[in-house]
Design an enzyme around this catalytic site. Structure first.
Site, PDB file in Angstrom:
ATOM      1  N   LYS A  13       0.819  -1.225   0.000  1.00  0.00           N
ATOM      2  CA  LYS A  13       0.000   0.000   0.000  1.00  0.00           C
ATOM      3  C   LYS A  13       0.846   1.264   0.000  1.00  0.00           C
ATOM      4  O   LYS A  13       0.564   2.194  -0.749  1.00  0.00           O
ATOM      5  CB  LYS A  13      -0.921   0.033   1.225  1.00  0.00           C
ATOM      6  CG  LYS A  13      -2.112  -0.893   1.130  1.00  0.00           C
ATOM      7  CD  LYS A  13      -3.177  -0.523   2.144  1.00  0.00           C
ATOM      8  CE  LYS A  13      -2.708  -0.615   3.579  1.00  0.00           C
ATOM      9  NZ  LYS A  13      -2.473  -1.995   4.056  1.00  0.00           N
ATOM     10  N   ARG A  87     -10.714   1.630   8.572  1.00  0.00           N
ATOM     11  CA  ARG A  87     -10.266   0.305   8.950  1.00  0.00           C
ATOM     12  C   ARG A  87     -11.442  -0.591   9.365  1.00  0.00           C
ATOM     13  O   ARG A  87     -11.295  -1.808   9.470  1.00  0.00           O
ATOM     14  CB  ARG A  87      -9.286   0.436  10.129  1.00  0.00           C
ATOM     15  CG  ARG A  87      -8.142  -0.552  10.099  1.00  0.00           C
ATOM     16  CD  ARG A  87      -7.231  -0.316  11.280  1.00  0.00           C
ATOM     17  NE  ARG A  87      -6.188   0.662  10.980  1.00  0.00           N
ATOM     18  CZ  ARG A  87      -5.025   0.353  10.414  1.00  0.00           C
ATOM     19  NH1 ARG A  87      -4.763  -0.878  10.069  1.00  0.00           N
ATOM     20  NH2 ARG A  87      -4.124   1.281  10.203  1.00  0.00           N
ATOM     21  N   ARG A 126      11.843 -10.963   4.840  1.00  0.00           N
ATOM     22  CA  ARG A 126      12.539  -9.689   5.031  1.00  0.00           C
ATOM     23  C   ARG A 126      13.622  -9.800   6.081  1.00  0.00           C
ATOM     24  O   ARG A 126      13.444 -10.421   7.115  1.00  0.00           O
ATOM     25  CB  ARG A 126      11.533  -8.640   5.528  1.00  0.00           C
ATOM     26  CG  ARG A 126      10.891  -7.874   4.428  1.00  0.00           C
ATOM     27  CD  ARG A 126      10.152  -6.715   5.052  1.00  0.00           C
ATOM     28  NE  ARG A 126       8.926  -6.460   4.343  1.00  0.00           N
ATOM     29  CZ  ARG A 126       7.870  -5.839   4.850  1.00  0.00           C
ATOM     30  NH1 ARG A 126       7.887  -5.427   6.100  1.00  0.00           N
ATOM     31  NH2 ARG A 126       6.822  -5.630   4.132  1.00  0.00           N
ATOM     32  N   ARG A 159      13.070  -8.447  11.876  1.00  0.00           N
ATOM     33  CA  ARG A 159      12.401  -7.592  12.859  1.00  0.00           C
ATOM     34  C   ARG A 159      11.215  -8.357  13.455  1.00  0.00           C
ATOM     35  O   ARG A 159      10.595  -9.164  12.770  1.00  0.00           O
ATOM     36  CB  ARG A 159      11.894  -6.312  12.207  1.00  0.00           C
ATOM     37  CG  ARG A 159      13.005  -5.371  11.766  1.00  0.00           C
ATOM     38  CD  ARG A 159      12.407  -4.119  11.211  1.00  0.00           C
ATOM     39  NE  ARG A 159      11.297  -4.437  10.300  1.00  0.00           N
ATOM     40  CZ  ARG A 159      10.587  -3.547   9.652  1.00  0.00           C
ATOM     41  NH1 ARG A 159      10.851  -2.278   9.790  1.00  0.00           N
ATOM     42  NH2 ARG A 159       9.611  -3.909   8.851  1.00  0.00           N
ATOM     43  N   ARG A 170      -1.559 -10.477  12.135  1.00  0.00           N
ATOM     44  CA  ARG A 170      -1.975  -9.267  11.424  1.00  0.00           C
ATOM     45  C   ARG A 170      -2.895  -9.621  10.262  1.00  0.00           C
ATOM     46  O   ARG A 170      -3.854  -8.917   9.982  1.00  0.00           O
ATOM     47  CB  ARG A 170      -0.748  -8.487  10.932  1.00  0.00           C
ATOM     48  CG  ARG A 170      -0.009  -7.809  12.090  1.00  0.00           C
ATOM     49  CD  ARG A 170       1.272  -7.171  11.627  1.00  0.00           C
ATOM     50  NE  ARG A 170       1.041  -6.019  10.763  1.00  0.00           N
ATOM     51  CZ  ARG A 170       1.991  -5.417  10.071  1.00  0.00           C
ATOM     52  NH1 ARG A 170       3.223  -5.869  10.128  1.00  0.00           N
ATOM     53  NH2 ARG A 170       1.723  -4.366   9.328  1.00  0.00           N
TER      54      ARG A 170
END
Ligand SMILES: [Zn+2]
Length: 220
Positions: A13, A87, A126, A159, A170
Site C-alpha cells: 500500500k 479500517r 525480510r 524484525r 496481522r
C-alpha cells in the site's frame, strides 16, 4: 478525485500510494502519520488518542474519524488518497456521512488483493540491518553476502514485526476487520480489484490503467 486504498499488511500500500499521489497530484493521507502528527502537536484529539495508544488500546472510531475529517478538509481540490483508513465498516460509514455533509463522496476504492501465502513469504523473508536500517529479502533482494549488510557489514536480523506469528496475527485481524470494509464499498462505490501478487511495477500499471480514465481531460 477521492480515493481509498485498501489491502492487507504487506500488500504494498505504501509504495503504490506514493506513486498514485505523484501521478495525479493528490494528497497522501496516512492515518498512522496523521495520528502521530496530532499527538506530537498536542492537539485535543491527539491527547485523547495518546491515552489509548499508551495503554496499547485501539483508538476509538470517533477520534480517528474526527482526525481524518480534519485532514481531509485541508486537502487540495485535486483530491486525496486515504491509506490505513477506514479500517472498520463503522469508520467507513462515518467517513461517508462526514463527506456527504459537504456534498462530497469517495470516487473510487482500490482493493489490493494478495494471497496470504504471498504476503507470508514477502514479510517472512525480510531481513533488516539493525545499524543502517537497510531492508533485504532472502529471495527477492539478496545482499551480496548472505545475512550481511552491503553498506556496513552488520549481521542482518528479522524484525519482530516480520516474524511468522506476528504476520499471521496481522493477516487474521485484517480478514476479520477490514474485509467487511471492502464489502461495504462494493455496495456503495466503485471498487477496483487489483491483483497485487505481481511485482510492484506491474501493480502500479494495473492501478494507473483503472484510474487514468478518471483523469481524462474533457475537451469542450
Ligand atoms: Zn547496514
Amino acid at each position: 478525485m477521492r480515493i481509498v486504498l485498501l489491502g492487507a499488511p504487506g500488500a504494498g500500500k505504501g509504495t503504490q500510494c506514493k506513486r498514485v499521489v505523484a501521478r495525479y497530484g493528490l494528497l497522501h493521507l496516512s492515518s498512522g502519520d496523521i495520528l502521530r502528527q496530532e499527538r506530537d502537536a498536542g492537539s485535543e484529539l491527539g491527547r485523547k488518542a495518546e491515552i489509548y495508544m499508551d495503554s496499547g488500546l485501539l483508538v476509538p472510531d470517533e477520534i480517528i474519524v474526527k482526525m481524518m475529517a480534519g485532514a481531509i478538509s485541508k486537502a487540495p481540490a485535486s483530491g486525496f488518497v486515504l491509506d490505513g483508513f477506514p479500517r472498520t465498516v463503522n469508520q467507513a460509514a462515518e467517513l461517508d456521512k462526514s463527506l456527504a455533509s459537504v456534498g462530497r463522496r469517495i470516487d473510487a476504492v482500490l482493493n489490493l488483493k494478495v494471497d496470504d501465502r504471498v504476503i507470508t513469504e514477502r514479510m517472512g523473508g525480510r531481513r533488516s540491518c539493525p545499524r543502517c536500517g537497510a531492508v533485504y529479502h532472502v529471495e527477492n533482494l539478496k545482499p551480496k553476502v548472505e545475512g550481511i549488510c552491503d553498506n556496513d557489514g552488520t549481521e542482518l536480523v528479522q524484525r519482530p514485526d516480520d516474524s511468522p506469528d506476528v504476520v499471521a496475527n496481522r493477516l487474521k485481524a485484517y480478514h476479520a476487520q477490514t474485509e467487511p470494509v471492502v464489502g461495504y464499498y462494493r455496495d456503495n462505490n466503485t471498487v477496483y480489484d487489483v491483483d497485487a501478487n505481481k511485482d510492484v511495477d506491474e501493480v502500479s500499471a494495473l492501478i494507473f490503467g483503472k484510474l487514468d480514465a478518471h483523469f481524462v481531460v474533457r475537451d469542450a
